[in-house]
Write an enzyme that holds these catalytic residues in place. Structure first.
Site, PDB file in Angstrom:
ATOM      1  N   GLU C  42      46.055  31.796  -0.255  1.00  0.00           N
ATOM      2  CA  GLU C  42      45.319  31.518   0.981  1.00  0.00           C
ATOM      3  C   GLU C  42      43.976  32.248   0.934  1.00  0.00           C
ATOM      4  O   GLU C  42      43.940  33.472   0.833  1.00  0.00           O
ATOM      5  CB  GLU C  42      46.138  31.993   2.193  1.00  0.00           C
ATOM      6  N   LEU C  71      48.912  26.833   3.650  1.00  0.00           N
ATOM      7  CA  LEU C  71      49.337  28.134   4.160  1.00  0.00           C
ATOM      8  C   LEU C  71      50.864  28.214   4.186  1.00  0.00           C
ATOM      9  O   LEU C  71      51.490  27.927   5.209  1.00  0.00           O
ATOM     10  CB  LEU C  71      48.765  28.277   5.572  1.00  0.00           C
ATOM     11  N   GLU C  73      53.874  30.690   2.195  1.00  0.00           N
ATOM     12  CA  GLU C  73      54.258  31.647   1.156  1.00  0.00           C
ATOM     13  C   GLU C  73      55.401  31.107   0.308  1.00  0.00           C
ATOM     14  O   GLU C  73      55.462  31.347  -0.899  1.00  0.00           O
ATOM     15  CB  GLU C  73      54.640  33.001   1.768  1.00  0.00           C
ATOM     16  N   GLN C  95      48.594  37.004   1.365  1.00  0.00           N
ATOM     17  CA  GLN C  95      47.489  37.647   2.083  1.00  0.00           C
ATOM     18  C   GLN C  95      47.779  39.091   2.470  1.00  0.00           C
ATOM     19  O   GLN C  95      46.878  39.919   2.478  1.00  0.00           O
ATOM     20  CB  GLN C  95      47.074  36.822   3.290  1.00  0.00           C
ATOM     21  N   PHE C  96      49.028  39.389   2.754  1.00  0.00           N
ATOM     22  CA  PHE C  96      49.458  40.771   2.991  1.00  0.00           C
ATOM     23  C   PHE C  96      50.921  40.908   2.566  1.00  0.00           C
ATOM     24  O   PHE C  96      51.676  39.939   2.632  1.00  0.00           O
ATOM     25  CB  PHE C  96      49.330  41.158   4.480  1.00  0.00           C
ATOM     26  N   HIS C 142      50.570  43.801   8.750  1.00  0.00           N
ATOM     27  CA  HIS C 142      49.530  43.973   7.744  1.00  0.00           C
ATOM     28  C   HIS C 142      49.667  45.314   7.031  1.00  0.00           C
ATOM     29  O   HIS C 142      48.918  45.606   6.115  1.00  0.00           O
ATOM     30  CB  HIS C 142      48.141  43.870   8.377  1.00  0.00           C
TER      31      HIS C 142
HETATM   32  C1  LIG Z   1      52.997  34.050   7.311  1.00  0.00           C
HETATM   33  C2  LIG Z   1      51.542  34.403   7.295  1.00  0.00           C
HETATM   34  N1  LIG Z   1      50.819  34.198   6.188  1.00  0.00           N
HETATM   35  C3  LIG Z   1      49.526  34.538   6.133  1.00  0.00           C
HETATM   36  C4  LIG Z   1      48.905  35.088   7.217  1.00  0.00           C
HETATM   37  C5  LIG Z   1      47.449  35.502   7.131  1.00  0.00           C
HETATM   38  N2  LIG Z   1      46.602  34.674   7.971  1.00  0.00           N
HETATM   39  C6  LIG Z   1      46.232  35.075   9.194  1.00  0.00           C
HETATM   40  S1  LIG Z   1      45.402  33.897  10.020  1.00  0.00           S
HETATM   41  C7  LIG Z   1      45.472  32.824   8.719  1.00  0.00           C
HETATM   42  C8  LIG Z   1      44.907  31.450   8.872  1.00  0.00           C
HETATM   43  C9  LIG Z   1      45.573  30.735   9.990  1.00  0.00           C
HETATM   44  O1  LIG Z   1      44.982  29.516  10.245  1.00  0.00           O
HETATM   45  P1  LIG Z   1      45.503  28.566  11.404  1.00  0.00           P
HETATM   46  O2  LIG Z   1      46.976  28.419  11.309  1.00  0.00           O
HETATM   47  O3  LIG Z   1      44.723  27.338  11.357  1.00  0.00           O
HETATM   48  O4  LIG Z   1      45.244  29.360  12.745  1.00  0.00           O
HETATM   49  P2  LIG Z   1      43.850  29.891  13.290  1.00  0.00           P
HETATM   50  O5  LIG Z   1      43.694  31.278  12.746  1.00  0.00           O
HETATM   51  O6  LIG Z   1      42.799  28.955  12.848  1.00  0.00           O
HETATM   52  O7  LIG Z   1      44.004  29.928  14.766  1.00  0.00           O
HETATM   53  C10 LIG Z   1      46.140  33.409   7.655  1.00  0.00           C
HETATM   54  C11 LIG Z   1      46.364  32.770   6.358  1.00  0.00           C
HETATM   55  C12 LIG Z   1      49.684  35.291   8.366  1.00  0.00           C
HETATM   56  N3  LIG Z   1      49.188  35.838   9.469  1.00  0.00           N
HETATM   57  N4  LIG Z   1      51.005  34.943   8.384  1.00  0.00           N
END
Ligand SMILES: Cc1ncc(C[n+]2csc(CCOP(=O)(O)OP(=O)(O)O)c2C)c(N)n1
Ligand SMILES: Cc1ncc(C[n+]2csc(CCOP(=O)(O)OP(=O)(O)O)c2C)c(N)n1
Ligand SMILES: [Mg+2]
Ligand SMILES: [Mg+2]
Lengths: 357, 339, 339, 357
Positions: C42, C71, C73, C95-96, C142
């Site tokens: 990601e 997105l 895992e 990502q974390f 995180h």
């Molecule tokens: C399970 C998980 N994987 C990765 C992340 C890291 N992360 C935080 S926001 C994001 C993008 C999210 O995009 P979207 O679902 O479109 O929501 P938006 O932030 O645009 O509201 C990612 C990859 C996370 N929070 N949770």
């Protein structure tokens, strides 16, 4: 194979404030309520963005630009309903009744901001994307089993629709005919990743067909459209018709969080285009002004009102007592196991050491 | 620590039951006693589960109380979190411990944290139960013993009974408990042992070990099916004049450290036996606690007997070279006595 | 065990780098050297990751070698298993560390077992890398340090560097390694430390600890960011005349037990420091191994310093009461010397 | 919302052996190949069922009744293609080239049965439902990146479609336009749980629309239909058109595994109905007989052939050397870590102890 139908994006109020579907405009009291709430939460977001720049916030997930999407949906709910929010849902949470003071404290990592008030049916804000959907499905299934006329609403980003939990949650609620309203807030971006990377399908609400539930495509910047469709989904759920999936097309005009710099992945033009042409607040103001129910005086009064409220909230948050480190071991278990009691002793020693230092 | 003898005497009626029957009985009583208790999972409804632990319960209590669901562990556990928020006490079944991994994210990130994260507003008093353990020549992943993934996850309790009596009492205690509990049911023990079990409602407290044998020379610490395995070796040792203190932990979290230390202080020699893989298994935590709290009582290095660090293989004809057997425990007893 | 001094001298050019820069350099070299290496996850492509570790790599090596994905895992890790089957060496980013749980099923059930299950036909020589660890006041999840879930999972290696030099060399070794490696990158260390790092290709062997300080009184065993935390405490102790043997494990699996035992046999006193929660943390395994292999060298109970058994909280103002700090390590040194 | 289209179940050969779509019947050589393979794998399944009753097998997941579904799809593949099978895919694996001898040994837990031959692009049989789909997506993505004209095929039960991994895998392959063919073998039951519990949607292949890929509904008991659609999906994938999702309607006439008793959850009538009216082998035999390319002599010769092959496979499996316990620690790592070397020593001691006993 027969052709797929082309979903039309549902809209009541065009970006220029003109009305597409006059018969669906709610009474002006409702319009004004939605407007006031949008202005209120957007002001909150603006202020947190600038507090963050002054290093007075922790990491905060801004929602500016999505105020119609969040307010329009959350305000379709009634007392007794539940929400399962994600990190970007602060606007929805406040519209649902979360005190701005608590929201500020939450985003500062103050334990008292993390304490969800007893009267508020708001599940914890979910950081790990997708997990909130099975939770919402479980709440909805439980409400149905109890015969309550209530619903669960949850939000996910368009990026989150790629997660397994998205699927598990929507399918569960659909299969059990549970009163859940699942909302995809499609803001175009998952941090730096554009919508097209997530899926080959044109509209993610098409997935509804594969779960056997209604799917809706909505202009997420038109608070009247969002509110109309969300209310329909909510009322259907209350009436025992089960779950729905709504895709609300919107845009995140700000960085992903206060730690992000969008210049690394998108042009400023894109955001500017949104602000100029699709801004959710402007179009309602134009409409209300055209309808002669709104004017500059009212606008000024509203501005003062939200500023005053925010200032009081901020002051209260600023004045919250420094958290007691003992909060670190509270709520770890109801009946703490011996290892937690041993750790409490260590914590007491550390607190004492600092006090004596 | 409760001795086997210290069992409730208020119960007049008892019945000879397998662990499977005792568990069915417990679930039945729980459904009867508390209408917030609901049960669901894959095949638990009509069929009564692949090990038939919920047999008859849907017929008796109805489909609203116990029902089949879509095949998704993240869904089963994730929805249970939501069900708790509207006041239910879900007792969900996963079909095998090895399929818990598909729902582990929900356990680690939500079941365990929901209360902490909401500062008491939302609780997760659920029970997640599943068959686990080796020895029946089923398919891969049907024999895993995943307790160490859970003991490292804060905020949850982990129960692993070794007898019919305990299974029933611990299950009822787990369902009563306001914290989330993961309940391990050993597939080999389901029907291999029988004992007198009270027919009424009773609980066995979470966090109290059971002394299975009393002796002065070696402490064996174990749980689940390994209690039987260790008992065989211990009995043989006793016949050879070696006194064995055999501790059945019953719950690995909370851990009855007092019982462990009391025994170690007496014997000075410790063997830990578990079915899960050795490295970072829960035996490591126990050894570490002993090395912290009773180091100077130790007269010999602590010996752990555990599955090799590979997947619990499905190589039926040879698995017993890896999964702990009485002979392996006997070797460990010898070893711990020889230094 | 490698002393810091024993670093390759064949490299003529070095450059002062942060750990972040050293990692970028390693990934760049790996992409250049082996066209089977591909990277995805990601935000790793266009943006270069949220910590900018892959910055510039897509521009240099192209979208076919490093790209953004949906997105998920479980998808990222699960597809990497498949990519290995057609000959790739995926180096995927999560990502974390706290989002690893969503893909943990694929790690436990497949990444770790694929070779064993197919008896050598299918290998999984991938690297799964992610930022982890506390101290930056980011959001919940995180800051998790999930290494113990992995050390209990057989068949995988777990690398947790504490310096720029090691990070680069271990990353290149991890990518070369035919076994799957999970690579932890501490978010606090990414940019807080700088050191001379060779600009060319070199590897640091997996499974060899590094002696950070040499001393006779107390052994401190640690890894990742806790090396710095322990070093602060150790330096203060040294000034007070206490000799500290400070071991940076660098890889927790394979574990350099020889280095640990050698030190423990010398000092007789052991402090283990880790950022993850105490119970069933990897410190337990280390203590257990010491209690098995060097019991009679111990002159004091083993002391573990770790995060409390709660989620790594997002209570920014007070987290330092839980997450190990130099003062906590100093307390532990005192404690281990007092018995 | 516009109406959903109603998918039609694709069929070439009706249950009574008559032809629906004559233009789609392949050459008789192909028909015979498919027929022979069905008879061969079904005989394998029949024999393993009875060996299990004699306690000569480990737990085995029977596939009887699904032979058209498995053979028709697997035989759409060519050398260089990959399969990602699940526990019920033994028929597909054998049709793909897995030696029956190895399959028998696999299901007995003999380590040599677990060794996948070097020439066979068969991923390991997956027991934890759903996980095989992301693997197949990864293989397909890799094949595409290498520019190879090959595909990955994987199977899942209708129950498995509720899993998160189902979604993650199909969406990934779709989003990356990778040559994957995902097959839902809808046999009506997930152990005791009927199809309707899994999802509210009528046909699970509707989900394809939500991923933006073609979806097909096929009579899974009609090997010609299965083979036709699978071949189309495979050829499209080879031609760079990306992934597909196929739902094959079939039935498991046997217990879930050799340890299951279906009387606990379904009537025998249901299975009998299938055997009488939908049996996949019978309808092809009728068709071939009608076409005068098959007769009793050929049938007898084929029966002898498959019996002979199976007998030889079984004999070889029976005569396989007792496994060496050292297999338990082989392949745990390429470069075994020290803890594994210590465990090897313990294993050697245990082996010695048994030899001396
Ligand atoms: C399970 C998980 N994987 C990765 C992340 C890291 N992360 C935080 S926001 C994001 C993008 C999210 O995009 P979207 O679902 O479109 O929501 P938006 O932030 O645009 O509201 C990612 C990859 C996370 N929070 N949770
Ligand atoms: C992740 C996972 N959860 C549960 C199981 C236990 N289990 C084995 S088969 C089965 C039913 C599967 O039904 P379906 O997907 O329709 O496939 P079928 O067996 O009918 O071929 C279940 C629940 C499993 N193998 N894997
Ligand atoms: Mg988004
Ligand atoms: Mg099925």
């Amino acid at each position: 194979m027969p052709e797929l139908y082309a979903p039309e994006m549902f809209q009541i109020l065009a970006p220029d404030g003109t009305v597409n579907k006059p018969e669906l405009v709610p009474d002006m009291e409702t319009v004004e309520k939605l407007y006031r709430q949008m202005v209120r939460v957007r002001f909150f977001d603006d202020r947190l963005a600038s507090l963050a720049k002054q290093n007075k916030m922790g990491t905060y997930a801004l929602f500016g630009g999505q105020e119609a999407s969040q307010v329009g949906s959350a305000m379709a709910l009634k007392p007794g309903d539940y929400i399962a929010p994600m990190y970007r849902s602060t606007g929805a949470c406040i519209a649902f009744g979360w005190e701005p003071r608590l929201a500020i404290m939450y985003w500062r990592g103050h334990p008292e901001g993390w304490r969800i008030p007893d009267h508020l049916n708001m599940l914890p804000i979910i950081i790990d994307i997708g997990a909130q959907f099975p939770h919402a499905a479980g709440v909805a299934m439980g409400l149905k089993m109890q015969g309550k006329p209530n619903v669960a609403m949850s939000w996910i980003g368009e990026g989150g629709t790629s997660q397994g939990d998205f699927h598990a949650g929507v399918n569960w609620a659909a299969a059990t005919d549970s009163p859940a309203v699942f909302i995809i807030e499609n803001n175009g971006w998952a941090i730096s990743v554009p919508r097209a990377v997530q899926s080959k399908v044109d509209y993610l609400m098409r997935r509804a067909d594969g779960y056997g539930i209604p799917g809706y495509l909505v202009d997420g910047n038109d608070v009247l459209a969002v509110h109309h469709i969300a209310s329909k989904a909510v009322e259907d759920a209350r009436a025992g018709k089960g779950a729905s999936l709504i895709e609300q097309m919107t845009y995140r005009i700000r960085p992903h969080t206060t730690g992000d710099d969008p210049k690394a992945y998108r042009t400023e033009d894109e955001a500017n285009d949104y602000i100029t042409n699709k801004a959710p607040i402007d179009r309602v103001r134009k409409f209300m002004t055209d309808q002669k129910v709104w004017d500059e005086d009212r606008e000024a009064a509203l501005k003062l009102e939200v500023e005053t409220e925010f200032a009081a909230s901020l002051e209260a948050a600023d004045n919250a007592p420094t958290p007691d480190p003992r909060a670190l071991l509270e709520y770890a278990m109801v009946n703490p196991a011996p290892h937690l009691l041993r750790q409490r002793e260590i914590l007491e020693q550390r607190i004492k050491a600092v006090e004596h230092a | 620590m409760t001795l086997a003898a210290e069992r409730p005497t208020t119960e007049s009626t008892t019945k000879v039951m397998t662990m499977a029957a005792a568990l069915t009985d417990a679930l039945d009583l729980a459904l009867e006693r508390d209408d917030k208790v609901v049960m669901y999972g894959e095949d638990v409804g009509v069929m009564g589960g692949v090990f038939r632990i919920t047999t008859g319960l849907q017929g008796k209590h109805g489909k609203a109380r116990i029902f089949d669901t879509p095949l998704t562990e993240e869904g089963i556990i994730g929805t249970a979190v939501g069900m708790c928020a509207v006041g239910y006490k879900p007792v969900v079944e996963l079909q095998f411990g090895g399929f818990m991994y598909a729902g582990l994210d929900q356990i680690i990130s939500h079941v365990s944290r929901y209360r902490y994260r909401s500062r008491g507003r939302w609780n997760t008093p659920m029970v997640i139960r599943f068959p686990y353990g080796g020895g029946l020549n089923l398919l891969e992943q049907h024999h895993d013993s995943p307790e160490a993934y859970l003991t490292h996850t804060p905020g949850i309790k982990v129960v692993i009974p070794s007898s019919a009596y305990d299974a029933k009492g611990l299950m009822l205690a787990a369902i009563e408990d306001p914290d989330p509990v993961v309940f391990f049911e050993n597939i080999k023990l389901y029907r291999s042992l029988k004992e007198e079990v009270p027919t009424g409602y009773y609980t066995v407290p979470l966090g109290k070990a059971r002394k299975v044998l009393e002796g002065d020379d070696v402490t064996i610490i174990t749980w689940g099916a390994m209690v039987q395995t260790s008992l065989e070796a211990a009995k043989a040792a006793q016949q050879a004049g070696i006194g064995i203190d055999l501790l059945d932990l019953r719950t690995v979290s909370p851990l009855d450290l007092d019982a462990i230390l009391e025994s170690v202080e007496k014997t000075g020699r410790v063997v830990i036996v578990h079915e899960a893989g050795l490295t970072s298994g829960f035996g490591g935590e126990i050894a570490a606690l002993i090395a912290e709290h009773a180091l100077f009582s130790l007269e010999a290095p602590i010996v752990r007997v555990a599955h090799f660090d590979t997947m619990h293989s499905a190589f039926n004809p040879i698995n017993h070279f890896s999964r702990p057997e009485p002979t392996h425990v006997a070797d460990a007893i010898k070893k711990v006595l020889s230094s």
